[in-house]
Design a protein around this motif. Structure first.
Motif, PDB file in Angstrom:
ATOM      1  N   VAL A 114      11.840  32.671  37.945  1.00  0.00           N
ATOM      2  CA  VAL A 114      11.947  33.137  39.332  1.00  0.00           C
ATOM      3  C   VAL A 114      13.408  33.473  39.615  1.00  0.00           C
ATOM      4  O   VAL A 114      14.271  32.593  39.616  1.00  0.00           O
ATOM      5  N   THR A 115      13.692  34.758  39.822  1.00  0.00           N
ATOM      6  CA  THR A 115      15.057  35.205  40.097  1.00  0.00           C
ATOM      7  C   THR A 115      15.031  36.234  41.220  1.00  0.00           C
ATOM      8  O   THR A 115      13.967  36.705  41.645  1.00  0.00           O
ATOM      9  N   ALA A 116      16.233  36.603  41.675  1.00  0.00           N
ATOM     10  CA  ALA A 116      16.345  37.608  42.727  1.00  0.00           C
ATOM     11  C   ALA A 116      16.448  39.009  42.156  1.00  0.00           C
ATOM     12  O   ALA A 116      16.377  39.988  42.892  1.00  0.00           O
ATOM     13  N   ASP A 117      16.662  39.142  40.863  1.00  0.00           N
ATOM     14  CA  ASP A 117      16.843  40.440  40.220  1.00  0.00           C
ATOM     15  C   ASP A 117      15.562  40.866  39.517  1.00  0.00           C
ATOM     16  O   ASP A 117      14.727  40.049  39.125  1.00  0.00           O
ATOM     17  N   GLY A 118      15.453  42.185  39.338  1.00  0.00           N
ATOM     18  CA  GLY A 118      14.321  42.705  38.598  1.00  0.00           C
ATOM     19  C   GLY A 118      14.540  42.552  37.102  1.00  0.00           C
ATOM     20  O   GLY A 118      15.154  43.407  36.471  1.00  0.00           O
ATOM     21  N   VAL A 119      14.088  41.447  36.536  1.00  0.00           N
ATOM     22  CA  VAL A 119      14.350  41.141  35.131  1.00  0.00           C
ATOM     23  C   VAL A 119      13.027  41.012  34.385  1.00  0.00           C
ATOM     24  O   VAL A 119      11.946  41.073  34.970  1.00  0.00           O
ATOM     25  N   GLU A 120      13.164  40.804  33.114  1.00  0.00           N
ATOM     26  CA  GLU A 120      12.000  40.560  32.258  1.00  0.00           C
ATOM     27  C   GLU A 120      12.193  39.252  31.505  1.00  0.00           C
ATOM     28  O   GLU A 120      13.324  38.851  31.229  1.00  0.00           O
ATOM     29  N   ALA A 121      11.109  38.591  31.209  1.00  0.00           N
ATOM     30  CA  ALA A 121      11.154  37.356  30.429  1.00  0.00           C
ATOM     31  C   ALA A 121       9.988  37.359  29.456  1.00  0.00           C
ATOM     32  O   ALA A 121       8.849  37.664  29.831  1.00  0.00           O
ATOM     33  N   ASP A 122      10.279  37.058  28.216  1.00  0.00           N
ATOM     34  CA  ASP A 122       9.235  37.086  27.180  1.00  0.00           C
ATOM     35  C   ASP A 122       8.736  35.684  26.868  1.00  0.00           C
ATOM     36  O   ASP A 122       7.542  35.412  26.930  1.00  0.00           O
ATOM     37  N   THR A 123       9.659  34.803  26.511  1.00  0.00           N
ATOM     38  CA  THR A 123       9.280  33.433  26.146  1.00  0.00           C
ATOM     39  C   THR A 123      10.320  32.454  26.684  1.00  0.00           C
ATOM     40  O   THR A 123      11.463  32.813  26.981  1.00  0.00           O
TER      41      THR A 123
END
Length: 488
Positions: A257-266
């Motif tokens: 959960v972040t404020a930026d448009g990011v991606e997370a895989d694992t």
């Protein structure tokens, strides 16, 4: 209760130190005051007063220079702050003889002033032994008030910049001190105070064992900060964090959960089974990213089942009331605190709240400064020679006598506030450096702050005016009335 007692002791000690400084400076002012306007201040007193003030300024300057960098300061910071405060105390102590010198200097250079101001200045300067101690009190009180205003402004700005909210704005947090039945008691207290309001539970590991996260991602601005702030719970906790009921929830998937448009895989979880394990175990679970409901509240959400499957037992860390479902008022928080008792403590996130504990001290200092100016000029007015001079110059007019009283009080207040303002600005602007230095391993850069020049100018200009108005509206003394009637 212990914190209240410690705070009260600290306040008493601080007031005792200030009272000792006031008394010491007043005594030096009385001893150094000349017998008359034409007699100069004894050189030894003037030298000692100047030396004390100079040493105090040097000590504060050294403390400011040694803490001017935005870096980590170890335990020596407390000693530096103490040395800086002692420097300010020496500066204040040395102002006693300097107050006598200022009165004497102004009393000898009043020839070109209008009659009311000339008579008022000479009256105050001719009786330095009685007026100088009271004016020294005005000087010190003004200096302390201005120094507090400057330091409070700097520390407040620094604290505001370093403030990190615990929750979303308006959220109610209840810290659970103990697990088990205490959790049920806390939940029951919330339900009684806020009936029908859903309660979200954030958990922690009961075992004191290693547990850390590593996010496998290439575009997170600060992966470590996100991994440090962990949330363990269910779907309701995830909804609170994102503010979006449609956020995907899976019992085996982490959510960054972040404020930026990011991606997370694992997300890789590192842990140990017991405190005796020399090697950490790890488990990789899939992860997705979601936007936080508030940019300042971020972290990695782990479903409770993931942590429990690793062999950890969970217990409540805090109970949360989602602000989108209920906005808790201050009155509700107070009543809930009373219901919780020793079970927990209620907290409502309302953003940074600046401390106002310094304002009563400033108000008292201003009142003392006004009282010192009033006492000094009132004493000067009791001399029979001064009363006869005023009556001769005024022709016995009550309005003229009130004008003399107003000029006398205003002159004394100006002497005290101008010197006190100079000393207070020096103390405040030098002490803000050690006062805003950081002892944390990851110190935050200092932020700019607004020096309250408008308040300082208002104090320097307003206090003499107020003193003059009070003196001008006060009734004439019995001695003045008697001399006015008899002409002697």
């Amino acid at each position: 209760m212990s914190e209240v007692i410690l705070t009260a002791i600290a306040v008493v000690v601080m007031l005792a130190i200030i009272a000792a400084l006031v008394c010491g400076s007043a005594v030096l002012a009385a001893q150094s005051a000349p017998s008359g306007r034409h007699t100069r201040v004894a050189r030894p007193y003037l030298v000692w007063g100047s030396a004390l003030s100079l040493i105090g300024i040097v000590m504060m300057a050294l403390a400011a220079w040694s803490t001017h960098e935005d870096q980590h300061y170890d335990d020596a910071l407390a000693l530096i702050v103490l040395a800086a405060i002692m420097g300010g105390a020496l500066l204040i102590l040395g102002l006693g003889p300097l107050t006598s010198w200022l009165l004497n200097f102004l009393g000898r250079h009043t020839v070109r002033l209008p009659p009311p101001f000339r008579v008022a200045a000479r009256e105050v300067a001719d009786d330095g032994a009685r007026t100088a101690p009271a004016l020294a009190v005005t000087v010190i009180a003004t200096a302390i008030a201005i120094a507090l205003m400057i330091i409070a402004g700097a520390t407040t700005a620094q604290a505001r910049a370093a403030y990190y909210p615990r929750a979303r704005p308006g959220a109610l947090l209840v810290d659970v001190y103990l697990a088990g039945d205490w959790t049920a008691t806390a939940c029951a207290a919330i339900q009684r105070e806020l009936p029908g309001v859903p309660i979200v539970q954030n958990n922690r590991q009961r075992e004191d064992r290693h547990f850390s996260l590593e996010i496998e991602n290439g575009n997170l601005p600060d992966p470590e900060s996100v991994a440090r702030a962990g949330f363990i719970g269910d779907r309701a906790l995830l909804r609170y964090l994102t503010g979006d009921p449609a956020t995907p929830y899976d019992e085996g998937t982490a959510v960054v959960v972040t404020a930026d448009g990011v991606e997370a895989d694992t997300v890789t979880i590192y842990y140990d089974r017991s405190e005796d394990d020399d090697e950490l175990l790890s488990k990789v679970i899939p992860a997705i990213a979601a936007r936080s409901a508030d940019p300042r509240v971020y972290g990695t959400f782990l479903p409770a089942k993931v942590v429990q499957d690793l062999g950890f037992r969970l217990e409540p860390d805090e109970l949360i009331v989602d602000p989108s479902l209920h906005q808790t008022s201050a009155l509700e928080q107070e009543r809930l605190d009373h219901r919780l008792g020793e079970t927990g403590a209620a907290y409502v996130e309302r953003g940074f709240q600046p401390s106002t504990g310094w304002r009563p001290f400033v108000a008292v200092a201003v009142f003392v400064a006004l009282g010192g100016a009033w006492a000094a000029t009132g004493r000067a007015a009791t001399r029979s020679r001064s009363r006869r001079v005023r009556l001769r110059v005024s022709g016995g007019s009550a309005a003229a006598l009130r004008l003399f009283a107003a000029c006398r009080a205003g002159f004394g207040a100006v002497c005290g506030t101008v010197m006190g303002a100079a000393a207070g600005c020096a103390i405040g602007l030098l002490l803000v450096w050690p006062m805003t230095a950081s002892a944390d391993w990851e110190p935050m850069r200092r932020v700019a702050f607004d020096t309250p020049w408008s308040a300082i100018i208002a104090l320097v200009l307003g206090l003499p005016v107020l003193a003059a108005v009070i003196a001008g509206l006060s009734p004439l003394t019995k001695q003045t009335k008697q001399i006015k009637q008899t002409g002697h």
